[in-house]
Design a protein around this motif. Sequence first.
Motif, mmCIF file in Angstrom:
data_model
loop_
_atom_site.group_PDB
_atom_site.id
_atom_site.type_symbol
_atom_site.label_atom_id
_atom_site.label_comp_id
_atom_site.label_asym_id
_atom_site.label_seq_id
_atom_site.Cartn_x
_atom_site.Cartn_y
_atom_site.Cartn_z
ATOM 1 N N ALA A 1 0.865 -1.194 0.000
ATOM 2 C CA ALA A 1 0.000 0.000 0.000
ATOM 3 C C ALA A 1 0.897 1.238 0.000
ATOM 4 O O ALA A 1 0.713 2.154 0.789
ATOM 5 N N GLY A 2 1.898 1.218 -0.886
ATOM 6 C CA GLY A 2 2.792 2.376 -1.037
ATOM 7 C C GLY A 2 2.209 3.339 -2.052
ATOM 8 O O GLY A 2 0.989 3.546 -2.089
ATOM 9 N N HIS A 3 3.057 3.898 -2.931
ATOM 10 C CA HIS A 3 2.566 4.883 -3.899
ATOM 11 C C HIS A 3 1.453 4.306 -4.769
ATOM 12 O O HIS A 3 0.387 4.886 -4.895
ATOM 13 N N MET A 4 1.722 3.135 -5.371
ATOM 14 C CA MET A 4 0.724 2.591 -6.299
ATOM 15 C C MET A 4 -0.402 1.856 -5.589
ATOM 16 O O MET A 4 -1.581 2.097 -5.862
ATOM 17 N N GLY B 1 4.494 -4.006 4.359
ATOM 18 C CA GLY B 1 5.824 -4.506 4.718
ATOM 19 C C GLY B 1 6.275 -3.960 6.060
ATOM 20 O O GLY B 1 5.455 -3.641 6.921
ATOM 21 N N LYS B 2 7.608 -3.811 6.182
ATOM 22 C CA LYS B 2 8.164 -3.451 7.494
ATOM 23 C C LYS B 2 8.177 -1.954 7.774
ATOM 24 O O LYS B 2 8.225 -1.520 8.913
ATOM 25 N N ARG B 3 8.138 -1.111 6.692
ATOM 26 C CA ARG B 3 8.269 0.345 6.936
ATOM 27 C C ARG B 3 6.998 0.985 7.486
ATOM 28 O O ARG B 3 7.010 2.129 7.928
ATOM 29 N N GLY B 4 5.868 0.264 7.390
ATOM 30 C CA GLY B 4 4.637 0.748 8.020
ATOM 31 C C GLY B 4 3.798 1.703 7.184
ATOM 32 O O GLY B 4 2.919 2.365 7.730
ATOM 33 N N THR B 5 4.030 1.764 5.853
ATOM 34 C CA THR B 5 3.204 2.678 5.038
ATOM 35 C C THR B 5 1.737 2.213 4.986
ATOM 36 O O THR B 5 0.822 3.031 5.030
ATOM 37 N N VAL C 1 1.112 -5.430 -10.518
ATOM 38 C CA VAL C 1 1.229 -4.115 -11.172
ATOM 39 C C VAL C 1 2.688 -3.726 -11.370
ATOM 40 O O VAL C 1 2.991 -2.564 -11.617
ATOM 41 N N VAL D 1 3.728 -4.613 -4.741
ATOM 42 C CA VAL D 1 4.990 -4.541 -3.992
ATOM 43 C C VAL D 1 6.132 -4.278 -4.965
ATOM 44 O O VAL D 1 5.958 -4.373 -6.188
HETATM 45 N N1 LIG Z 1 4.579 4.372 -8.386
HETATM 46 C C1 LIG Z 1 4.070 4.274 -9.615
HETATM 47 O O1 LIG Z 1 3.688 5.267 -10.272
HETATM 48 C C2 LIG Z 1 3.898 2.907 -10.253
HETATM 49 C C3 LIG Z 1 3.249 2.812 -11.506
HETATM 50 C C4 LIG Z 1 3.008 1.542 -12.054
HETATM 51 C C5 LIG Z 1 3.465 0.402 -11.390
HETATM 52 N N2 LIG Z 1 4.125 0.521 -10.193
HETATM 53 C C6 LIG Z 1 4.597 -0.715 -9.526
HETATM 54 O O2 LIG Z 1 3.998 -0.805 -8.248
HETATM 55 C C7 LIG Z 1 4.868 -1.555 -7.382
HETATM 56 C C8 LIG Z 1 5.033 -0.775 -6.085
HETATM 57 O O3 LIG Z 1 5.636 0.485 -6.384
HETATM 58 P P1 LIG Z 1 5.438 1.729 -5.407
HETATM 59 O O4 LIG Z 1 5.928 2.914 -6.137
HETATM 60 O O5 LIG Z 1 4.049 1.726 -4.860
HETATM 61 O O6 LIG Z 1 6.475 1.297 -4.229
HETATM 62 P P2 LIG Z 1 6.432 1.690 -2.682
HETATM 63 O O7 LIG Z 1 5.821 3.032 -2.517
HETATM 64 O O8 LIG Z 1 7.797 1.423 -2.143
HETATM 65 O O9 LIG Z 1 5.421 0.629 -2.038
HETATM 66 C C9 LIG Z 1 5.756 -0.731 -1.854
HETATM 67 C C10 LIG Z 1 4.782 -1.306 -0.853
HETATM 68 O O10 LIG Z 1 5.057 -2.703 -0.675
HETATM 69 C C11 LIG Z 1 4.976 -3.004 0.708
HETATM 70 N N3 LIG Z 1 5.697 -4.219 1.050
HETATM 71 C C12 LIG Z 1 7.034 -4.428 1.208
HETATM 72 N N4 LIG Z 1 7.275 -5.723 1.515
HETATM 73 C C13 LIG Z 1 6.069 -6.346 1.537
HETATM 74 C C14 LIG Z 1 5.651 -7.676 1.770
HETATM 75 N N5 LIG Z 1 6.537 -8.645 2.036
HETATM 76 N N6 LIG Z 1 4.330 -7.976 1.743
HETATM 77 C C15 LIG Z 1 3.424 -7.020 1.451
HETATM 78 N N7 LIG Z 1 3.765 -5.728 1.219
HETATM 79 C C16 LIG Z 1 5.060 -5.401 1.256
HETATM 80 C C17 LIG Z 1 5.546 -1.768 1.363
HETATM 81 O O11 LIG Z 1 5.180 -1.727 2.726
HETATM 82 P P3 LIG Z 1 6.051 -0.938 3.796
HETATM 83 O O12 LIG Z 1 6.279 0.439 3.254
HETATM 84 O O13 LIG Z 1 5.203 -0.951 4.996
HETATM 85 O O14 LIG Z 1 7.350 -1.699 3.974
HETATM 86 C C18 LIG Z 1 4.864 -0.674 0.539
HETATM 87 O O15 LIG Z 1 3.547 -0.466 1.033
HETATM 88 C C19 LIG Z 1 6.195 -1.745 -8.120
HETATM 89 O O16 LIG Z 1 6.274 -3.077 -8.579
HETATM 90 C C20 LIG Z 1 6.103 -0.753 -9.272
HETATM 91 O O17 LIG Z 1 6.789 -1.228 -10.420
HETATM 92 C C21 LIG Z 1 4.331 1.736 -9.603
#
Ligand SMILES: NC(=O)c1ccc[n+]([C@@H]2O[C@H](COP(=O)([O-])OP(=O)(O)OC[C@H]3O[C@@H](n4cnc5c(N)ncnc54)[C@H](OP(=O)(O)O)[C@@H]3O)[C@@H](O)[C@H]2O)c1
Length: 260
Positions: A8-11, A35-39, A94, A68
């Motif tokens: 539940a990060g950016h996307m 995950g572990k960072r708590g977002t 995604v 993720v």
């Molecule tokens: N950002 C974009 O515009 C965009 C566009 C298209 C596709 N995507 C894709 O979306 C995916 C995520 O990108 P993002 O930008 O959203 O990254 P992000 O902001 O770093 O978010 C990643 C999320 O994954 C969680 N996570 C980490 N380890 C986990 C686990 N073992 N089980 C469940 N959740 C876990 C993290 O939680 P914690 O923070 O709590 O550790 C965080 O909520 C990537 O594969 C990226 O290619 C992103």
Amino acid sequence: MKIGIFGAGHMGGAMIKGWLNSNKVAPEDLLVRGGKRGTAKQLQEDLDFTLTNEITDFSQCEIIFLAVNTPLILPILNDLQKLIGETDIPIVSVSAGVSVTEMSQVMGSDYPLAQAIPNTPVQINEGMTGIVYAENIAENAKELINKCFYFLGDLVEITDDKIGIFGTLAGCGPAFVDVFMEALSDGAVLNGMDRDMAYQVAAKMVSSSANLLLKTGKHPGELKDGVTSPGGTTIKGITALEKEGFRYATINAIDTIMKN
Ligand SMILES: NC(=O)c1ccc[n+]([C@@H]2O[C@H](COP(=O)([O-])OP(=O)(O)OC[C@H]3O[C@@H](n4cnc5c(N)ncnc54)[C@H](OP(=O)(O)O)[C@@H]3O)[C@@H](O)[C@H]2O)c1
């Protein structure tokens, strides 16, 4: 409908916000693992969906999304294979970095899978998502996946070889437009406009120009010609942009990403 989502990060967060904004998905219909960072925990405090650490809880879902970071996709799929490998709960990743073929190698060639590339406007239900389905996906699985994405905006089916360019245009593009709107506003502020008003006018002008193109179906050059009277102010502005290589800079931004 019970939607499961890993990340539940950016996307992931943008998709969750979009589903809740759509009023078609209630907080109790969303099961989220972070995950572990708590977002995810932080977002849950605002949005009240169900947060779990237990992967076994996901066997109750009708559909599962993986939002993720790319290196985690296949390890999580491995865990899901053990849990729901015998079911037909669709799984959608995604991540741009893991293909449907790689996902099928873990889940099996008949398992209902898809790789989707959404963009951040999904959070206001105006997303543009490209999707690749597994070859043998059943029609009902496809319909369920599509329904979830239509709550978030538009959806287009693309082929595996177009994932990269789709993600660059639709996924990176919003940041290019943000920089453009900020620069337009700086120009307006330089000439005396209030900063807040400049952002409001620039944003509305960009969104209405895009809507004009979509609704009329006209070529962007034709729309531009309609604003540029001979010897007028707009063509002088366009000439100034071209002198600084505006078109080349934009084309090169896309090309540079694709070459990396
Ligand atoms: N950002 C974009 O515009 C965009 C566009 C298209 C596709 N995507 C894709 O979306 C995916 C995520 O990108 P993002 O930008 O959203 O990254 P992000 O902001 O770093 O978010 C990643 C999320 O994954 C969680 N996570 C980490 N380890 C986990 C686990 N073992 N089980 C469940 N959740 C876990 C993290 O939680 P914690 O923070 O709590 O550790 C965080 O909520 C990537 O594969 C990226 O290619 C992103």
